[in-house]
Design an enzyme around this catalytic site. Structure first.
Site, PDB file in Angstrom:
ATOM      1  N   LYS A  54      -7.817  11.192  -6.045  1.00  0.00           N
ATOM      2  CA  LYS A  54      -7.086  12.430  -5.712  1.00  0.00           C
ATOM      3  C   LYS A  54      -7.326  13.479  -6.789  1.00  0.00           C
ATOM      4  O   LYS A  54      -7.629  14.637  -6.482  1.00  0.00           O
ATOM      5  CB  LYS A  54      -5.575  12.138  -5.592  1.00  0.00           C
ATOM      6  CG  LYS A  54      -5.202  11.471  -4.276  1.00  0.00           C
ATOM      7  CD  LYS A  54      -3.775  10.955  -4.273  1.00  0.00           C
ATOM      8  CE  LYS A  54      -3.511  10.117  -3.030  1.00  0.00           C
ATOM      9  NZ  LYS A  54      -2.249   9.388  -3.056  1.00  0.00           N
ATOM     10  N   GLN A  98       3.195   8.454  -6.058  1.00  0.00           N
ATOM     11  CA  GLN A  98       2.398   7.380  -5.455  1.00  0.00           C
ATOM     12  C   GLN A  98       3.321   6.205  -5.092  1.00  0.00           C
ATOM     13  O   GLN A  98       4.033   5.671  -5.942  1.00  0.00           O
ATOM     14  CB  GLN A  98       1.309   6.943  -6.458  1.00  0.00           C
ATOM     15  CG  GLN A  98       0.343   5.909  -5.932  1.00  0.00           C
ATOM     16  CD  GLN A  98      -0.543   6.421  -4.793  1.00  0.00           C
ATOM     17  OE1 GLN A  98      -1.028   7.552  -4.818  1.00  0.00           O
ATOM     18  NE2 GLN A  98      -0.742   5.596  -3.786  1.00  0.00           N
ATOM     19  N   ASP A 121       3.314  15.436   0.441  1.00  0.00           N
ATOM     20  CA  ASP A 121       3.169  14.216   1.241  1.00  0.00           C
ATOM     21  C   ASP A 121       3.918  14.338   2.573  1.00  0.00           C
ATOM     22  O   ASP A 121       3.733  13.520   3.472  1.00  0.00           O
ATOM     23  CB  ASP A 121       3.736  13.010   0.469  1.00  0.00           C
ATOM     24  CG  ASP A 121       2.635  12.094  -0.046  1.00  0.00           C
ATOM     25  OD1 ASP A 121       1.494  12.190   0.443  1.00  0.00           O
ATOM     26  OD2 ASP A 121       2.929  11.275  -0.944  1.00  0.00           O
TER      27      ASP A 121
END
Ligand code: NDP
Length: 294
Positions: A54, A98, A121
């Protein structure tokens, strides 16, 4: 019949290049640089690989990457304090925690502490709610990328029968919402679904997000269907080496489907490209600039 391979890697690369162009324009015209903070708790090797890829993609697109690594034993209060700081930091336009988090930390509490405008997200209850009532929102990256891939084959999904296998908050439910927003007729299947194979045989678009290697067989696929395989499963390969396979038995399915995503090289690369797109969109919204034309 051999299915068209939906080349997620190439489609994601093209999307990333367009995002990089918009980032360059934002910088030169407005002096704004999108920045994403990634919070990683612990040292899970798979999570570390995701976070590294990422950050690399962010930097390649001209964005700023702020990586925050916290020890496995960190307390919930410390994670919440870090999120509070990132929420207040104007250089941070997006925040990604995460998952999964270690058991001493309540993931839902952490997700709910992220400013919804920075929730790239799309997991914050506000964004989940906005998606479900049809308001603009930050949309979860994997579902977003999955629907984009289907639309490269069939730009209008109005009236198609879409079957989603999986009802997780991360993939199954949001992908079903996105398909509904595209006016598809959506069926959501899960572990209690009766005669899953028969339900799948009715699908013009089949999205598999199960987490079971090659679970969906070729004779479950309607001839000509679009198959989007979200699964990422590590299995034993030749010579003692492991390999990655999807939730769909690819060789069988590609003899029946009209189009299919490979694993790897299908949905996976789109997830990161959509993360960049969400970060860019969040930056524009926070800077009161029009949404990027992507
Ligand atoms: P979850 O484990 O959270 O959800 C799996 C879903 O599959 C559940 O809804 C479950 O049903 C359903 N399921 C399990 N067994 C069966 C069965 N026998 N028949 C029908 N349905 C079944 O997984 P995720 O949604 O997080 O992930 C799914 C897959 O996608 C995984 O392989 C994951 O690695 C991959 N993934 C890939 C990403 C990418 O970037 N490409 C990103 C995120 C995930 P029930 O609810 O009844 O238990």
């Amino acid at each position: 019949m051999t299915a068209k391979i939906i080349d997620g890697k190439a489609i994601a690369a093209d999307l990333r290049a367009r995002i990089a162009g918009e980032v360059a324009r934002l910088k030169s015209a407005h002096g704004v640089t999108p920045g994403l903070a990634v919070v990683l708790v612990g040292a899970d090797p798979a999570s570390e690989v995701y976070v590294r890829s990422k950050s690399k993609a962010l930097v390649e697109a001209g964005m700023a990457a702020f990586d925050h690594k916290l020890p496995e034993t960190v307390g919930e209060a410390d994670v919440l304090a870090l999120i509070g700081k990132l929420n207040a930091d104007p250089a941070v336009s997006g925040i990604l925690v995460q998952l999964p988090l270690p058991s001493q930390i309540d993931s839902q509490k952490v997700i709910a502490s992220i400013d919804p405008d920075k929730d790239v997200d799309g997991f914050h209850p506000v964004n989940v709610g906005r998606l479900s009532i049809g308001l603009p929102s930050l949309v979860p990256c994997t579902p977003y990328g999955s629907v984009m891939l289907a639309k490269t084959v069939q730009p209008s999904l109005a009236g198609v029968n879409a079957v989603v296998i999986g009802r997780s908050n991360i993939v199954g439910k949001p992908v079903a919402q996105l398909l509904l927003a595209e006016n598809a007729t959506v069926t959501i299947c899960h572990s209690r679904t009766k005669d899953l194979a028969a339900v799948c045989r009715g699908a013009d678009i089949l999205i598999a997000a199960i987490g079971k290697p090659e679970f969906v067989r070729g004779d479950w696929i309607k001839p000509g269907a679009i198959v989007i395989d979200v699964g990422i499963n590590r299995v034993a390969g030749e010579g003692g080496k492991s390999k990655i396979v999807g939730d769909v038995a690819y060789a069988e399915a590609s003899r029946v489907a009209g189009a299919i995503t490979p694993v790897p090289g299908g949905v996976g690369p789109m997830t990161i490209a959509c993360l960049l797109l969400n970060t860019l969109r969040a930056t524009c919204a926070q800077s009161n600039l029009p949404a990027p034309a992507i």
